[in-house]
Write a protein that holds these residues in place. Structure first.
Motif, PDB file in Angstrom:
ATOM      1  N   THR A  81      35.157  32.257  40.131  1.00  0.00           N
ATOM      2  CA  THR A  81      35.740  31.893  41.415  1.00  0.00           C
ATOM      3  C   THR A  81      36.473  33.089  41.990  1.00  0.00           C
ATOM      4  N   THR A  82      36.225  33.355  43.265  1.00  0.00           N
ATOM      5  CA  THR A  82      36.849  34.490  43.940  1.00  0.00           C
ATOM      6  C   THR A  82      37.500  34.017  45.234  1.00  0.00           C
ATOM      7  N   ILE A  83      38.757  34.353  45.428  1.00  0.00           N
ATOM      8  CA  ILE A  83      39.457  34.136  46.690  1.00  0.00           C
ATOM      9  C   ILE A  83      39.492  35.480  47.411  1.00  0.00           C
ATOM     10  N   GLN A 143      40.665  36.495  41.374  1.00  0.00           N
ATOM     11  CA  GLN A 143      39.427  36.146  40.685  1.00  0.00           C
ATOM     12  C   GLN A 143      39.742  35.438  39.383  1.00  0.00           C
ATOM     13  N   SER A 144      38.890  34.485  39.019  1.00  0.00           N
ATOM     14  CA  SER A 144      39.033  33.798  37.737  1.00  0.00           C
ATOM     15  C   SER A 144      37.650  33.436  37.220  1.00  0.00           C
ATOM     16  N   SER A 145      37.532  33.284  35.900  1.00  0.00           N
ATOM     17  CA  SER A 145      36.251  32.961  35.274  1.00  0.00           C
ATOM     18  C   SER A 145      36.419  31.794  34.321  1.00  0.00           C
ATOM     19  N   ASP A 146      35.363  31.004  34.226  1.00  0.00           N
ATOM     20  CA  ASP A 146      35.306  29.884  33.286  1.00  0.00           C
ATOM     21  C   ASP A 146      33.881  29.810  32.770  1.00  0.00           C
ATOM     22  N   GLY A 147      33.636  30.487  31.681  1.00  0.00           N
ATOM     23  CA  GLY A 147      32.274  30.566  31.155  1.00  0.00           C
ATOM     24  C   GLY A 147      31.375  31.330  32.113  1.00  0.00           C
ATOM     25  N   PHE A 165      27.633  31.113  39.845  1.00  0.00           N
ATOM     26  CA  PHE A 165      27.164  30.683  38.530  1.00  0.00           C
ATOM     27  C   PHE A 165      26.139  31.703  38.058  1.00  0.00           C
ATOM     28  N   LYS A 166      26.478  32.424  37.019  1.00  0.00           N
ATOM     29  CA  LYS A 166      25.625  33.506  36.510  1.00  0.00           C
ATOM     30  C   LYS A 166      25.241  34.463  37.641  1.00  0.00           C
ATOM     31  N   ASN A 167      26.230  34.848  38.443  1.00  0.00           N
ATOM     32  CA  ASN A 167      26.081  35.798  39.551  1.00  0.00           C
ATOM     33  C   ASN A 167      25.312  35.249  40.748  1.00  0.00           C
TER      34      ASN A 167
END
Length: 288
Positions: free
Chosen positions: A64-66, A56-60, A95-97
């Motif tokens: 993104t989840t693999i 998992q990664s976040s940008d603002g 985007f915002k869940n």
């Protein structure tokens, strides 16, 4: 798995057994698989699936989840039942869940352009008898995991098939020339051991050690035989499978790595890599 992903996961699983629930953007895979099954008078009567997040990664506000999904399909055909399994890797973006993307990661798109070999003309015969049962037993044991006795590759399909063939008694030869024979030794290997197109050429040309005969139709194959796939139809083969069972009509069911699969119908019509230009090679393994 987070709640949004869990809901998506449950909806996608439901689609394999309930055509009434066609959810936008997610039903295509299920519809393709169901259509493929219908062509051979088969249907999914039960499906189980379990998933786990790989990365998992976040940008603002974007996340993104693999994640990976392991499907188990109970398939009915002419009154007989068998279980097919496959492991799929997917990427989704929120985007915002709110889900904005969910797609399969196509493992075949990452295949490297490696050197190939057509085999050699070595005439020395190496005596062996191919044990199809042991080859299939190995294929069943390691279809969804990796034998620590062997090196593992990112694109592991041909390495896995080579291991299955060797477990069946097929002898290695050609070391240390990587462009000769079929072998794995001392953390080194021939191209034919690991590269899909190289193995296809080796099986077509080898006259000693591991040898095979090309046949015209898949129903001529026996357990422990090999199918080679050229998804784009461009002459370069990029996937291999091993026959581990037959369906009710005597057609091959296969195991594979890279997109880990067990008892999958040989034609791969439900694969994201499938194209109308696909070509196959069918090889039956010969005794030495």
């Amino acid at each position: 798995m987070n709640q949004s992903l869990q809901e998506l996961f449950e909806e996608r699983t439901e689609q394999f057994v309930s055509k009434s629930r066609r959810h936008s953007g997610n039903y295509e895979k299920a519809e393709t698989k169901l259509d493929s099954l219908a062509k051979r008078s088969a249907e999914i009567v039960k499906v189980k699936a379990r998933g786990n997040i790989l990365k998992q990664s976040s940008d603002g506000d974007f996340q993104t989840t693999i994640y990976q999904v392991h499907y188990q399909y109970l398939i009915k055909q002419k009154g007989a039942l068998y279980q097919e399994e496959e492991v799929e890797e997917r990427m989704c973006k929120f985007f915002k869940n709110d889900l904005i993307l969910d797609k399969e990661i196509n493992p075949y798109a990452k295949l490297a352009e490696l050197e190939i070999t057509a085999g050699d003309e070595q005439e020395e015969r190496i005596s062996y008898q191919y044990n199809r049962l042991k080859a299939v037993q190995y294929a069943e044991r390691w279809w969804n995991s990796y034998n620590p006795a062997y090196k593992t590759f990112e694109n592991n399909c041909t390495n896995y098939i080579s291991q299955c063939l060797h477990a069946g008694g097929a002898p290695m030869r050609g070391y240390p020339n990587r462009g000769t024979g079929w072998w794995l030794r001392n953390n080194n290997w021939s191209y034919s051991w690991t590269v899909a197109h190289s193995l296809r050429l080796y099986l077509a040309n080898s006259k000693s050690g591991l040898r095979a005969k090309e046949v015209k139709n898949p129903d001529q194959l026996l357990l422990g035989d090999v199918i080679c796939y050229d998804f784009e139809g461009d002459g370069r083969y990029n996937h291999n499978t091993i026959v581990t069972a037959k369906d009710a009509y005597g057609m091959p069911l296969v195991n594979a790595n890279t997109y880990n699969s067990r008892m999958r119908y040989w034609a791969y019509e439900d694969s994201s890599a499938y194209t109308p230009n696909i070509k196959y090679k069918f090889f039956t393994i010969l005794d030495g």
